[in-house]
Write an enzyme that holds these catalytic residues in place. Structure first.
Site, short mmCIF file in Angstrom:
data_model
loop_
_atom_site.label_atom_id
_atom_site.label_comp_id
_atom_site.label_asym_id
_atom_site.label_seq_id
_atom_site.Cartn_x
_atom_site.Cartn_y
_atom_site.Cartn_z
N ASP A 123 -23.16 -33.65 9.46
CA ASP A 123 -22.91 -33.09 10.85
C ASP A 123 -22.61 -31.74 11.22
O ASP A 123 -21.60 -31.50 12.03
CB ASP A 123 -21.95 -34.16 11.50
CG ASP A 123 -22.32 -35.74 11.29
OD1 ASP A 123 -23.48 -35.96 11.65
OD2 ASP A 123 -21.63 -36.59 10.99
N LYS A 167 -26.62 -28.38 10.67
CA LYS A 167 -27.78 -27.72 9.80
C LYS A 167 -28.96 -27.67 10.45
O LYS A 167 -29.72 -26.62 10.30
CB LYS A 167 -27.93 -28.77 8.33
CG LYS A 167 -27.12 -28.95 7.62
CD LYS A 167 -27.21 -29.98 6.37
CE LYS A 167 -27.34 -31.37 6.88
NZ LYS A 167 -26.07 -32.05 7.74
N GLY A 203 -29.25 -37.90 11.54
CA GLY A 203 -29.54 -37.28 12.81
C GLY A 203 -29.09 -36.09 12.94
O GLY A 203 -28.28 -35.45 12.49
N HIS A 204 -30.15 -35.38 13.70
CA HIS A 204 -29.74 -33.92 14.26
C HIS A 204 -30.26 -33.53 15.34
O HIS A 204 -31.44 -33.93 15.87
CB HIS A 204 -30.31 -32.84 13.28
CG HIS A 204 -31.83 -33.15 12.83
ND1 HIS A 204 -32.18 -33.86 11.49
CD2 HIS A 204 -32.77 -32.64 13.19
CE1 HIS A 204 -33.45 -33.74 11.65
NE2 HIS A 204 -33.71 -33.13 12.55
N THR A 205 -29.55 -32.59 15.99
CA THR A 205 -29.88 -32.29 17.45
C THR A 205 -30.42 -30.80 17.57
O THR A 205 -29.72 -30.16 17.03
CB THR A 205 -28.78 -32.57 18.49
OG1 THR A 205 -28.45 -34.05 18.50
CG2 THR A 205 -29.20 -32.22 19.86
N GLN A 257 -27.49 -35.06 5.56
CA GLN A 257 -26.12 -35.24 5.29
C GLN A 257 -25.35 -34.07 4.92
O GLN A 257 -25.50 -33.12 5.22
CB GLN A 257 -26.31 -36.60 4.38
CG GLN A 257 -26.64 -37.71 4.92
CD GLN A 257 -28.03 -38.06 4.72
OE1 GLN A 257 -28.67 -37.54 3.58
NE2 GLN A 257 -28.64 -38.89 5.45
N ASP A 309 -16.51 -21.60 18.50
CA ASP A 309 -15.94 -21.39 19.90
C ASP A 309 -15.09 -22.37 20.56
O ASP A 309 -14.32 -22.38 21.25
CB ASP A 309 -17.20 -21.43 20.77
CG ASP A 309 -18.19 -22.32 20.58
OD1 ASP A 309 -18.79 -22.74 19.46
OD2 ASP A 309 -18.36 -23.50 21.55
N SER A 367 -21.81 -19.30 14.40
CA SER A 367 -22.45 -19.78 15.47
C SER A 367 -21.40 -20.10 16.48
O SER A 367 -20.04 -20.35 16.39
CB SER A 367 -22.97 -21.28 15.35
OG SER A 367 -23.32 -21.82 16.57
#
Length: 429
Positions: free
Chosen positions: A13, A16, A40-42, A223, A332, A412
């Site tokens: 999480d 990536k 899972g990735h968004t 992962q 941020d 980022s």
């Protein structure tokens, strides 16, 4: 450099998908080599948010296509649903390639995952119950069903009948559950194979030829390294090798093909499920980070455990995965904080250590040794360059480089592709 690997350097999480999506703008191929639909990735793309579990993040930008390697275990129902959603949103998926050697997650694998967790009680690992582990177990037991088997009707029938006989013995006699029926699975899954057939090929040949031809190949890990089956916090780990060495076996190529390995980290640390977590915050600071950064699982929706940045865990990840560049996400989140902490070492039984213990009992006794740095009040989400960041952000980032002994290549400051500050071009390392 024509080959770049992106690996998670914490417990997954780390973001990536975002850095992979960003780097895939220059890539010819974007390749995934391990894990399953537990990863899972968004991706935020063209004003839309896509939540994916199996489709490589590079599907949005890689020039010649996205690739699912033989080390990935595939739930065909999940993959087909993702492809349908992508197509409905105008994303071209025709260049997707799937390894003919990838193993298939079958319904009995999912049930076995559920039943195993139920019987473990307080000792449960905290799996996503998607059948990932049992599918890898079948693979190691040499009874797995591969993509090439799914495409051959007689082969699939023979293997499915054999496996159901064994699995139903387990379900009825050990777990006291109802048996599965052959006819409820066979035609449905054979049809899945026919729908995926257009994408199936020998991806080992494809990718090795691409590298030989000088194409830019981007490998995206699933992962995180601290969840690696060998090098992670065993047994609270995933079921595959998440280190860079797993990329070589998961696509079918020599490890000497990898030159640049980018470790993705957050400016803090998270993990889901059970297991030791030395820097975990169980207070309002942890809650604030979780809510600000929306730290909830893409697959499960579970709230993630949150802690300060752990350089001890990262140095372990760096060593076992050969990480030589850093991509830091979600800087941020600390806008408006007074201070930020970095764990520089552990205290174990009164002695300071700088290594990550294998023993869980030792890990649970480890206390983090912190260094405190000032945060900043400015909103940095619109920063485009290093110079746009406040001085205290510079100090934090430089200290991360020092304690990890690894140079930063990207930072980022938000979820969108454009919110990425590039310090060095990873393709030129």
């Amino acid at each position: 450099m024509t080959v770049v690997a992106v690996v998670g350097s914490q417990w997954g999480d780390e973001g990536k998908g975002k850095i992979t999506d960003y780097l895939s703008q220059e890539a010819d191929y974007a390749v995934r080599s391990n894990g399953g639909n537990n990863a899972g990735h968004t991706i935020d793309f063209d004003g839309k948010s896509f939540k994916m579990r199996l489709t490589p993040s590079g599907i949005f930008a890689a020039k010649k296509g996205a690739v699912i390697g033989n080390g990935v275990v595939i739930n065909p129902e999940v993959l087909l649903a993702e492809l349908k959603n992508l197509k409905a949103n105008g994303i071209d998926t025709s260049d997707l390639k799937i390894s003919n050697r990838a193993h298939i997650i079958m319904p009995y694998n999912i049930l076995q995952d559920v039943y195993q967790e139920e019987t473990k009680g307080k000792n449960k690992v905290g799996t996503t119950k998607n059948g990932i582990g049992p599918t890898y177990m079948d693979k190691a037991s040499r009874i797995g069903i591969r993509m090439c088997d799914l495409l051959e009707k007689d082969t699939f029938e023979e293997k499915l009948r054999f496996n159901l006989e064994e699995k139903n013995q387990l379900f009825t006699k050990v777990y006291g559950k109802e048996p599965l029926k052959f006819e409820d699975i066979f035609e449905k899954y054979y049809q899945y194979g026919q729908e995926l057939k257009q994408y199936v090929t020998d991806t080992s040949v494809l990718i090795n030829d691409a590298i030989d031809n000088g194409d830019k190949v981007l490998f995206e890990g699933a992962q995180g390294i601290m969840l690696d089956i060998d090098e992670g916090t065993y047994p609270f780990v995933t079921s595959s090798n998440t280190i860079s060495g797993g990329i070589a076996s998961g696509i079918g190529m020599g490890a000497n093909r990898l030159r640049t390995v980018i470790g993705v980290i957050k400016s803090y640390t998270t993990r889901v499920g059970a297991g030791p977590f030395p820097t975990e915050l169980k207070d309002e600071v942890g809650d604030r980070i979780r809510e600000t950064a929306h730290e909830y699982g893409t697959v499960t929706g579970r709230p993630r455990r949150v802690g300060w940045f752990d350089s001890v865990a990262f140095r372990h990840a760096k060593r076992v995965a050969g990480i030589n560049a850093l991509s830091l996400n979600i800087l941020d989140v600390f806008s408006g904080f007074d201070t930020i902490k970095i764990c520089t070492a552990y205290e174990l039984d009164g002695k300071e250590i700088d290594y990550y213990p294998a023993s869980l009992k030792e890990l649970y006794r480890c206390k983090p040794v912190y260094e405190e740095l000032p945060a900043w009040g400015e909103d940095i989400s619109q920063a485009k360059t290093w110079e746009d960041l406040p001085e205290n952000a510079h100090k934090f980032l430089k200290r991360v480089e020092e304690v990890t002994k690894t140079p930063l290549v990207t930072v980022s400051v938000g979820p969108d592709r454009e919110q990425t500050i590039v310090l060095k071009n990873p393709w030129e390392l």
